[in-house]
Design a protein around this motif. Structure first.
Motif, PDB file in Angstrom:
ATOM      1  N   ASP A 212      47.711  26.066  40.713  1.00  0.00           N
ATOM      2  CA  ASP A 212      47.961  27.272  39.932  1.00  0.00           C
ATOM      3  C   ASP A 212      48.745  28.215  40.834  1.00  0.00           C
ATOM      4  OD1 ASP A 212      47.966  29.703  38.668  1.00  0.00           O
ATOM      5  OD2 ASP A 212      45.835  29.719  38.188  1.00  0.00           O
ATOM      6  N   THR A 248      43.991  23.585  42.415  1.00  0.00           N
ATOM      7  CA  THR A 248      43.526  24.967  42.605  1.00  0.00           C
ATOM      8  C   THR A 248      43.392  25.644  41.243  1.00  0.00           C
ATOM      9  OG1 THR A 248      45.799  25.803  42.873  1.00  0.00           O
ATOM     10  CG2 THR A 248      44.597  25.200  44.883  1.00  0.00           C
ATOM     11  N   ARG A 249      42.347  26.451  41.122  1.00  0.00           N
ATOM     12  CA  ARG A 249      42.098  27.182  39.896  1.00  0.00           C
ATOM     13  C   ARG A 249      41.383  28.494  40.233  1.00  0.00           C
ATOM     14  NH1 ARG A 249      45.081  23.878  38.254  1.00  0.00           N
ATOM     15  NH2 ARG A 249      44.911  22.562  36.374  1.00  0.00           N
ATOM     16  N   ALA A 250      41.418  29.427  39.306  1.00  0.00           N
ATOM     17  CA  ALA A 250      40.606  30.638  39.394  1.00  0.00           C
ATOM     18  C   ALA A 250      39.365  30.442  38.536  1.00  0.00           C
ATOM     19  CB  ALA A 250      41.393  31.850  38.916  1.00  0.00           C
ATOM     20  N   GLU A 251      38.228  30.933  39.027  1.00  0.00           N
ATOM     21  CA  GLU A 251      36.967  30.862  38.294  1.00  0.00           C
ATOM     22  C   GLU A 251      36.383  32.268  38.211  1.00  0.00           C
ATOM     23  OE1 GLU A 251      35.119  28.389  36.964  1.00  0.00           O
ATOM     24  OE2 GLU A 251      36.284  26.610  37.536  1.00  0.00           O
ATOM     25  N   HIS A 252      35.537  32.488  37.225  1.00  0.00           N
ATOM     26  CA  HIS A 252      34.922  33.804  37.039  1.00  0.00           C
ATOM     27  C   HIS A 252      33.422  33.648  36.806  1.00  0.00           C
ATOM     28  CE1 HIS A 252      38.941  35.516  36.761  1.00  0.00           C
ATOM     29  NE2 HIS A 252      39.248  34.535  35.918  1.00  0.00           N
ATOM     30  N   ILE A 254      30.921  33.050  39.065  1.00  0.00           N
ATOM     31  CA  ILE A 254      30.317  31.928  39.804  1.00  0.00           C
ATOM     32  C   ILE A 254      29.145  32.435  40.618  1.00  0.00           C
ATOM     33  CG2 ILE A 254      30.699  30.168  41.570  1.00  0.00           C
ATOM     34  CD1 ILE A 254      32.109  29.622  38.953  1.00  0.00           C
ATOM     35  N   SER A 263      35.191  36.953  40.645  1.00  0.00           N
ATOM     36  CA  SER A 263      36.415  36.165  40.631  1.00  0.00           C
ATOM     37  C   SER A 263      36.438  35.297  41.883  1.00  0.00           C
ATOM     38  CB  SER A 263      37.633  37.096  40.600  1.00  0.00           C
ATOM     39  OG  SER A 263      38.826  36.363  40.529  1.00  0.00           O
ATOM     40  N   ARG A 266      38.915  28.294  43.346  1.00  0.00           N
ATOM     41  CA  ARG A 266      38.306  26.965  43.432  1.00  0.00           C
ATOM     42  C   ARG A 266      39.364  25.971  43.894  1.00  0.00           C
ATOM     43  NH1 ARG A 266      37.526  24.920  38.135  1.00  0.00           N
ATOM     44  NH2 ARG A 266      38.970  23.208  38.525  1.00  0.00           N
ATOM     45  N   ASP A 268      39.787  22.024  44.547  1.00  0.00           N
ATOM     46  CA  ASP A 268      39.174  20.712  44.297  1.00  0.00           C
ATOM     47  C   ASP A 268      39.893  19.642  45.106  1.00  0.00           C
ATOM     48  OD1 ASP A 268      37.444  21.772  42.363  1.00  0.00           O
ATOM     49  OD2 ASP A 268      38.926  21.481  40.764  1.00  0.00           O
ATOM     50  N   SER A 326      34.346  20.636  45.393  1.00  0.00           N
ATOM     51  CA  SER A 326      34.932  21.921  45.015  1.00  0.00           C
ATOM     52  C   SER A 326      34.522  22.992  46.014  1.00  0.00           C
ATOM     53  CB  SER A 326      34.475  22.332  43.614  1.00  0.00           C
ATOM     54  OG  SER A 326      34.915  21.383  42.653  1.00  0.00           O
ATOM     55  N   TYR A 328      34.518  26.891  46.688  1.00  0.00           N
ATOM     56  CA  TYR A 328      34.627  28.186  46.019  1.00  0.00           C
ATOM     57  C   TYR A 328      34.710  29.282  47.079  1.00  0.00           C
ATOM     58  CZ  TYR A 328      33.058  25.765  41.777  1.00  0.00           C
ATOM     59  OH  TYR A 328      32.946  24.903  40.709  1.00  0.00           O
TER      60      TYR A 328
END
Length: 336
Positions: A212, A248-252, A254, A263, A266, A268, A326, A328
């Motif tokens: 991302d 790669t990603r954004a997570e909310h 967690i 925010s 992540r 992987d 993963s 974080y």
């Protein structure tokens, strides 16, 4: 049992460890367990396991773990100290070989806060790698001077750069508190460096990426975060993976321990290997737990510890043909 290759590291670990024989008598234990028992380093050697605990079931479970050659966990064990006090602890019972059992002792609810001072596990690791790193650097320098092929010179330069990075990391870990050097870290720069290193493997794995590009930098120690990614990738390759996917990603929202990250980044590392063996899934991140006969069982324990000191977490999901680790990391700055 006279020689234990992992002993020099195990003796410096913050985790309480003991080795008991088939008669359930203590043959060896480390300083951390001695401290919890309020005893001298060697004074529990030869003592029956039942004499150290206020929970009779532990000896029964230990005998069962040894007889069935299976890992067992016992919660809330009463471990007696020399001054008469008793601490409630969790104990993992892991067969070491056919005649010996390894005990790992953990405090019930005394998990370290994120960004806590570095444990003896990492300091012991740093101490062990410094000498071989010095020899590796010297060999790489000699090669670089004697090589005429530009591609080979570039590989020697890569070895030098990685050796210097690890030496710097080891020196930081050996300081009084091993505090990380925090700054802005581009996660995709870390992953591209990982790709560069993995392509130098023989044979290299098939590498795919799914990034991302809108993700911002994270606040962290680049060298330590790089070490997590190297550990995850090399573990996968050594377990038989042929293809690695980096994502790669954004997570909310967690949850990490008692905190919820509004925010998070992540990262992987996905592999097509055989998956994590069922008998290791509950203890995979514990020191000295490895799925390989020649493994030290330190890589994942160290990686999770580095993730914790960054206010993050390391998790995994696994099935045959697809295992995902993963990492974080907070995208908002944490305060320790």
């Amino acid at each position: 049992m006279e020689t234990m290759p992992w002993r020099s590291l195990a003796e410096q670990m913050a985790t309480g460890l003991a080795l008991v024989d088939a008669d359930l008598r203590v043959q060896w234990h480390n300083a951390a367990l001695a401290e919890w028992l309020e005893l001298g380093l060697r004074s529990a050697i030869g003592v029956p396991l039942a004499g150290l605990v206020a929970t009779p079931e532990l000896a029964q479970q230990a005998a069962r773990a040894l007889a069935e050659q299976r890992l067992l966990q016992v919660r809330g064990v009463g471990l007696g100290g020399a001054t008469g006090g008793t601490r409630r602890l969790d104990v993992t019972l892991q067969p070491f070989d056919a005649d010996h059992l390894l005990l790992e002792v953990h405090a019930l609810a005394e998990l370290p806060a994120v960004a806590s001072p570095l444990s003896a596990t990492l300091r012991g690791f740093a101490h062990e790698v410094k000498n071989p790193l010095a020899g590796l650097r010297g060999a790489a320098q000699l090669l670089q001077r004697r090589l005429h092929d530009d591609d080979l010179k570039a590989l020697a330069a890569m070895v030098l750069a990685e050796t210097d990075r690890l030496t710097t990391l080891a020196n930081r870990l050996l300081h009084h508190d091993g505090a990380p050097r925090l700054g802005a870290v581009n996660p995709h720069a870390l992953l591209e460096r990982l790709v560069e290193l993995l392509r130098a493997e023989s044979p290299p794995p098939i590498l795919r990426h799914d990034y991302d590009p809108s993700l911002p930098d994270v606040h962290g120690d680049a060298d330590r975060l790089q070490q997590i990614l190297l550990n995850l990738a090399r573990n996968a390759i050594e377990a038989g993976a042929r293809t690695l996917t980096l994502r790669t990603r954004a997570e909310h929202g967690i949850r990490v321990g008692e905190r919820v990250l509004r925010s998070a980044l992540r990262i992987d590392v996905i592999d097509d290997g055989p998956g994590v063996p069922a008998e290791l899934r509950e203890t995979l991140f514990e020191p000295l737990v490895s799925g390989r006969a020649d493994g030290s069982g330190l890589g994942l324990a160290l990686s999770r510890e580095i993730a914790h000191e960054h206010g993050g977490e390391l998790r995994y999901a696994s099935r045959p043909g697809e295992t995902t680790f993963s990492l974080y990391l907070p995208l908002e700055r944490t305060h320790g």
